[in-house]
Motif scaffolding. Structure first.
Motif, PDB file in Angstrom:
ATOM      1  N   LYS A   1     -23.864   5.828   1.958  1.00 46.25           N
ATOM      2  CA  LYS A   1     -22.900   6.892   2.240  1.00 46.25           C
ATOM      3  C   LYS A   1     -23.102   7.490   3.638  1.00 46.25           C
ATOM      4  N   THR A   2     -22.896   6.674   4.647  1.00 49.20           N
ATOM      5  CA  THR A   2     -22.943   7.151   6.020  1.00 49.20           C
ATOM      6  C   THR A   2     -21.643   7.888   6.347  1.00 49.20           C
ATOM      7  N   ASP A   3     -21.622   8.576   7.497  1.00 52.90           N
ATOM      8  CA  ASP A   3     -20.397   9.249   7.914  1.00 52.90           C
ATOM      9  C   ASP A   3     -19.267   8.244   8.093  1.00 52.90           C
ATOM     10  N   ALA A   4     -19.609   7.073   8.647  1.00 47.28           N
ATOM     11  CA  ALA A   4     -18.593   6.041   8.870  1.00 47.28           C
ATOM     12  C   ALA A   4     -18.028   5.531   7.546  1.00 47.28           C
ATOM     13  N   PHE A   5     -18.905   5.337   6.556  1.00 43.78           N
ATOM     14  CA  PHE A   5     -18.454   4.876   5.242  1.00 43.78           C
ATOM     15  C   PHE A   5     -17.530   5.907   4.603  1.00 43.78           C
ATOM     16  N   VAL A   6     -17.937   7.159   4.611  1.00 42.20           N
ATOM     17  CA  VAL A   6     -17.135   8.222   3.993  1.00 42.20           C
ATOM     18  C   VAL A   6     -15.763   8.309   4.658  1.00 42.20           C
ATOM     19  N   LYS A   7     -15.737   8.247   5.963  1.00 39.95           N
ATOM     20  CA  LYS A   7     -14.463   8.324   6.682  1.00 39.95           C
ATOM     21  C   LYS A   7     -13.571   7.132   6.348  1.00 39.95           C
ATOM     22  N   ALA A   8     -14.165   5.947   6.310  1.00 40.17           N
ATOM     23  CA  ALA A   8     -13.381   4.743   6.025  1.00 40.17           C
ATOM     24  C   ALA A   8     -12.796   4.772   4.617  1.00 40.17           C
ATOM     25  N   VAL A   9     -13.579   5.252   3.639  1.00 38.60           N
ATOM     26  CA  VAL A   9     -13.077   5.339   2.267  1.00 38.60           C
ATOM     27  C   VAL A   9     -12.002   6.415   2.165  1.00 38.60           C
ATOM     28  N   THR A  10     -12.252   7.570   2.752  1.00 33.90           N
ATOM     29  CA  THR A  10     -11.311   8.686   2.676  1.00 33.90           C
ATOM     30  C   THR A  10      -9.993   8.347   3.368  1.00 33.90           C
ATOM     31  N   ASP A  11     -10.086   7.712   4.530  1.00 32.05           N
ATOM     32  CA  ASP A  11      -8.885   7.375   5.304  1.00 32.05           C
ATOM     33  C   ASP A  11      -8.225   6.081   4.852  1.00 32.05           C
ATOM     34  N   ARG A  12      -8.844   5.387   3.905  1.00 32.54           N
ATOM     35  CA  ARG A  12      -8.347   4.079   3.440  1.00 32.54           C
ATOM     36  C   ARG A  12      -8.224   3.105   4.607  1.00 32.54           C
ATOM     37  N   THR A  13      -9.199   3.135   5.490  1.00 32.43           N
ATOM     38  CA  THR A  13      -9.186   2.308   6.696  1.00 32.43           C
ATOM     39  C   THR A  13      -8.978   0.831   6.382  1.00 32.43           C
ATOM     40  N   TYR A  14      -9.601   0.365   5.297  1.00 43.72           N
ATOM     41  CA  TYR A  14      -9.571  -1.067   4.997  1.00 43.72           C
ATOM     42  C   TYR A  14      -8.509  -1.433   3.952  1.00 43.72           C
ATOM     43  N   ALA A  15      -7.537  -0.543   3.735  1.00 41.52           N
ATOM     44  CA  ALA A  15      -6.467  -0.854   2.780  1.00 41.52           C
ATOM     45  C   ALA A  15      -5.637  -2.063   3.212  1.00 41.52           C
ATOM     46  N   PRO A  16      -5.234  -2.179   4.484  1.00 37.60           N
ATOM     47  CA  PRO A  16      -4.496  -3.398   4.875  1.00 37.60           C
ATOM     48  C   PRO A  16      -5.333  -4.666   4.704  1.00 37.60           C
ATOM     49  N   TRP A  17      -6.630  -4.573   4.991  1.00 34.20           N
ATOM     50  CA  TRP A  17      -7.520  -5.719   4.750  1.00 34.20           C
ATOM     51  C   TRP A  17      -7.591  -6.035   3.265  1.00 34.20           C
ATOM     52  N   ALA A  18      -7.682  -5.002   2.429  1.00 31.00           N
ATOM     53  CA  ALA A  18      -7.746  -5.213   0.978  1.00 31.00           C
ATOM     54  C   ALA A  18      -6.508  -5.949   0.488  1.00 31.00           C
ATOM     55  N   LYS A  19      -5.354  -5.633   1.064  1.00 31.45           N
ATOM     56  CA  LYS A  19      -4.135  -6.338   0.677  1.00 31.45           C
ATOM     57  C   LYS A  19      -4.223  -7.814   1.057  1.00 31.45           C
ATOM     58  N   LYS A  20      -4.791  -8.103   2.240  1.00 34.06           N
ATOM     59  CA  LYS A  20      -4.974  -9.500   2.655  1.00 34.06           C
ATOM     60  C   LYS A  20      -5.912 -10.238   1.696  1.00 34.06           C
TER      61      LYS A  20
ATOM     62  N   ALA B   1       0.835  -1.187   0.000  1.00 33.90           N
ATOM     63  CA  ALA B   1       0.000   0.000   0.000  1.00 33.90           C
ATOM     64  C   ALA B   1       0.871   1.238   0.000  1.00 33.90           C
ATOM     65  N   ASP B   2       0.266   2.377  -0.369  1.00 34.04           N
ATOM     66  CA  ASP B   2       0.987   3.639  -0.351  1.00 34.04           C
ATOM     67  C   ASP B   2       1.440   3.963   1.065  1.00 34.04           C
ATOM     68  N   ALA B   3       2.494   4.761   1.169  1.00 33.59           N
ATOM     69  CA  ALA B   3       3.068   5.081   2.468  1.00 33.59           C
ATOM     70  C   ALA B   3       2.066   5.793   3.371  1.00 33.59           C
ATOM     71  N   VAL B   4       1.125   6.550   2.767  1.00 31.91           N
ATOM     72  CA  VAL B   4       0.180   7.310   3.572  1.00 31.91           C
ATOM     73  C   VAL B   4      -0.963   6.440   4.082  1.00 31.91           C
ATOM     74  N   GLU B   5      -1.052   5.216   3.629  1.00 32.57           N
ATOM     75  CA  GLU B   5      -2.147   4.354   4.045  1.00 32.57           C
ATOM     76  C   GLU B   5      -1.897   3.796   5.442  1.00 32.57           C
ATOM     77  N   PRO B   6      -2.975   3.480   6.169  1.00 34.04           N
ATOM     78  CA  PRO B   6      -2.808   2.919   7.512  1.00 34.04           C
ATOM     79  C   PRO B   6      -2.192   1.535   7.448  1.00 34.04           C
ATOM     80  N   THR B   7      -1.559   1.153   8.541  1.00 33.71           N
ATOM     81  CA  THR B   7      -0.947  -0.169   8.610  1.00 33.71           C
ATOM     82  C   THR B   7      -1.719  -1.108   9.534  1.00 33.71           C
TER      83      THR B   7
END
Length: 274
Positions: free
Chosen positions: A207-226, A70-76
């Protein structure tokens, strides 16, 4: 008149050399174009049955390698979305949990042939799940980012994590919207989270607040890699691949996707229901 075994003159040799250089340049350009496209004329998903007439199958060249980092700015930190199953939550199941048969769908959101399959048979897949004939397991890939460049597959996959966290029905609706609005495979529109959020407007209630935040913050990027790594380890090398209880299905006849009726009949036959 020159003797047949006589060597060409210097002038003739220069002409031949120039022609060969042009031919070699043309050959190299064709190879470069092929490398840029990275979409290979494929074979059928059933052993021994080739796809003919120009039907393309997206082929993973990842082999045993894992998906690109993932990109360096993405969460780990690994956050597994709700409503998933399997190791690390890498499987998304749509349909009735007690369905006797399982339809496995292997796809990459940037794969144009996956879009063709979804356009022809997406509704049939949904109907088979909704009526309890099968439950559908989605195994999602991101190898086309490596093949084509960019990050659209894995960014869309991370957004899918946010969608399934909202609910399986929300996931399925958003999954369908992404395929309906899939960009040309040479473009990387799915790499833009703002574009993915715009597409989420097409799914009521997603498009809830939680969904928007998760997409914007790439919250599930480490999961996507898995999820992408699980696809790479699955032994499936091309998308789309569809199986019923582990048996591969034929998705195309010549250069055309099977009709919904043909696809449904094949699923039921593979499941021993007709």
């Amino acid at each position: 008149m020159s003797h047949p075994n006589q060597k060409p003159s210097r002038k003739q040799a220069q002409k031949i050399s120039a022609r060969e250089r042009i031919q070699e340049a043309q050959r190299l350009e064709k190879l470069a174009n092929a490398r840029r496209r990275r979409i290979v004329v494929g074979v059928s998903l059933v052993v021994g049955l080739a796809l003919v007439g120009g039907t393309a199958l997206a082929i993973s060249t990842a082999g045993d390698s894992k998906s690109s980092s993932a990109d360096a700015v993405e969460p780990t930190a690994m956050v597994v979305p709700a409503n998933t199953s399997g190791a690390d939550g890498t499987v998304i199941t749509y349909g009735k949990a007690d369905a006797a048969h399982t339809l496995q769908v292997f796809e990459d959101f940037r794969c144009p042939v996956c879009k063709n399959f979804e356009a022809a048979n997406g509704d049939a897949v949904r109907k088979l799940a909704d009526d309890g004939t099968v439950k559908v397991e989605y195994h999602l890939a991101a190898f086309l980012d490596k093949n084509l460049g960019g990050k659209g597959s894995r960014t869309a996959l991370a957004a899918i994590g946010a969608a399934v966290n909202e609910g399986v029905d929300k996931f399925k609706a958003y999954h369908d919207v992404l395929y309906t609005n899939q960009p040309d495979e040479r473009e990387d529109a799915f790499g833009d989270v703002n574009h993915l959020l715009e597409l989420a407007d097409k799914v009521p209630g997603l498009k809830t607040d939680a969904f928007v935040k998760a997409v914007t913050d790439r919250t599930y990027a480490p999961w996507a890699k898995k999820v992408a790594d699980a696809f790479n380890d699955s032994g499936v090398t091309g998308t789309p691949t569809v199986k019923v209880d582990g048996k591969p299905l034929t998705l195309f006849s010549g250069n055309k996707a099977l009709t919904a009726e043909q696809f449904t009949a094949q699923v039921k036959q593979a499941a021993g229901l007709q």
